[in-house]
Write a protein that holds these residues in place. Structure first.
Motif, PDB file in Angstrom:
ATOM      1  N   GLY A  92      -3.073  -1.850  -1.150  1.00  0.00           N
ATOM      2  CA  GLY A  92      -2.494  -0.777  -1.939  1.00  0.00           C
ATOM      3  C   GLY A  92      -1.431  -0.013  -1.173  1.00  0.00           C
ATOM      4  O   GLY A  92      -0.383   0.345  -1.724  1.00  0.00           O
ATOM      5  N   GLU A 136       1.788  -2.015  -1.042  1.00  0.00           N
ATOM      6  CA  GLU A 136       2.457  -1.921  -2.350  1.00  0.00           C
ATOM      7  C   GLU A 136       3.150  -0.577  -2.536  1.00  0.00           C
ATOM      8  O   GLU A 136       4.272  -0.504  -3.017  1.00  0.00           O
ATOM      9  CB  GLU A 136       1.442  -2.140  -3.473  1.00  0.00           C
ATOM     10  CG  GLU A 136       0.989  -3.552  -3.642  1.00  0.00           C
ATOM     11  CD  GLU A 136       2.071  -4.447  -4.239  1.00  0.00           C
ATOM     12  OE1 GLU A 136       2.960  -3.953  -4.938  1.00  0.00           O
ATOM     13  OE2 GLU A 136       2.002  -5.648  -3.980  1.00  0.00           O
ATOM     14  N   VAL A 137       2.456   0.501  -2.173  1.00  0.00           N
ATOM     15  CA  VAL A 137       2.971   1.855  -2.389  1.00  0.00           C
ATOM     16  C   VAL A 137       4.170   2.151  -1.484  1.00  0.00           C
ATOM     17  O   VAL A 137       5.160   2.743  -1.926  1.00  0.00           O
ATOM     18  CB  VAL A 137       1.839   2.892  -2.150  1.00  0.00           C
ATOM     19  CG1 VAL A 137       2.373   4.295  -2.004  1.00  0.00           C
ATOM     20  CG2 VAL A 137       0.834   2.823  -3.283  1.00  0.00           C
ATOM     21  N   PRO A 142      -4.836   4.447  -0.357  1.00  0.00           N
ATOM     22  CA  PRO A 142      -3.469   4.460   0.156  1.00  0.00           C
ATOM     23  C   PRO A 142      -2.977   5.874   0.509  1.00  0.00           C
ATOM     24  O   PRO A 142      -2.357   6.071   1.558  1.00  0.00           O
ATOM     25  CB  PRO A 142      -2.644   3.831  -0.966  1.00  0.00           C
ATOM     26  CG  PRO A 142      -3.608   2.887  -1.621  1.00  0.00           C
ATOM     27  CD  PRO A 142      -4.928   3.632  -1.582  1.00  0.00           C
ATOM     28  N   GLY A 143      -3.280   6.847  -0.321  1.00  0.00           N
ATOM     29  CA  GLY A 143      -2.853   8.214  -0.043  1.00  0.00           C
ATOM     30  C   GLY A 143      -3.483   8.769   1.221  1.00  0.00           C
ATOM     31  O   GLY A 143      -2.820   9.451   2.020  1.00  0.00           O
ATOM     32  N   PRO A 145       5.549   7.112  -0.344  1.00  0.00           N
ATOM     33  CA  PRO A 145       5.737   5.979  -1.247  1.00  0.00           C
ATOM     34  C   PRO A 145       7.209   5.625  -1.457  1.00  0.00           C
ATOM     35  O   PRO A 145       8.050   6.503  -1.660  1.00  0.00           O
ATOM     36  CB  PRO A 145       5.083   6.460  -2.544  1.00  0.00           C
ATOM     37  CG  PRO A 145       3.994   7.380  -2.082  1.00  0.00           C
ATOM     38  CD  PRO A 145       4.608   8.105  -0.901  1.00  0.00           C
TER      39      PRO A 145
END
Length: 172
Positions: free
Chosen positions: A118, A121-122, A90-91, A159
């Motif tokens: 992910g 979600e983030v 995700p990052g 995020p």
């Protein structure tokens, strides 16, 4: 475009892949995947999001998914095949999205799990209706997608700043 206008990002997981004796990056779609990719394209068209840019993993299955889905859209966006999307966290995906030019209002990212799920979600600090519940219950299966909105520039995407407005996945 004004940076104050809301932007939309669609996170689209590739459709079901086959398992031939080839390296993972070269795996093609299974027959069901080809069917689901076209259905997902029709459902993407139903969202009425007009994409200015598509960022697609370089894997065979993501390219095939996008090729089948984009045929269902009224407007074909500029597509950029991005190696960094393959197997990205995700990052790492946020880093790719932060590089989108500010003249792009809406984008679609075609990638892989667990990164796509992910990332949804983030990014989603909130959600509308039961979109998050449906996404979490389904676990983001192949050919599923999430629609998120946020305000600001692509560089400000981080995020918790987006709202999950829609989620769709093919029936099992």
């Amino acid at each position: 475009m004004s940076v104050a206008e809301p932007r939309e990002i669609v996170l689209f997981r590739h459709a079901k892949a086959d398992w031939p004796q080839v390296p993972d990056h070269e795996r093609p779609l299974a027959e069901r995947g080809r069917t689901d990719a076209a259905v997902a394209g029709r459902r993407l068209a139903d969202t009425a999001v007009t994409f200015d840019l598509a960022l697609c993993s370089t894997s065979v299955r993501t390219r095939e998914t996008w090729k089948l889905a984009v045929h269902e859209l009224a407007h074909r966006p500029k597509t950029h095949y991005e190696e960094r999307v393959y197997e990205a966290s995700p990052g790492e995906l946020i880093d790719v999205l932060n590089e989108i030019p500010d003249d792009v209002r809406n984008a679609i990212l075609i990638g892989h799990n667990p990164g796509i799920h992910g990332l949804a979600e983030v990014l989603a600090g909130g959600s509308e209706g039961d979109a998050r519940e449906r996404m979490n219950r389904r676990g983001f299966p192949a050919a599923g997608f999430a629609v998120l909105t946020f305000d600001g520039t692509w560089k400000s995407l981080e995020p918790g700043v987006a709202t999950l407005t829609d989620y769709w996945a093919p029936s099992e």
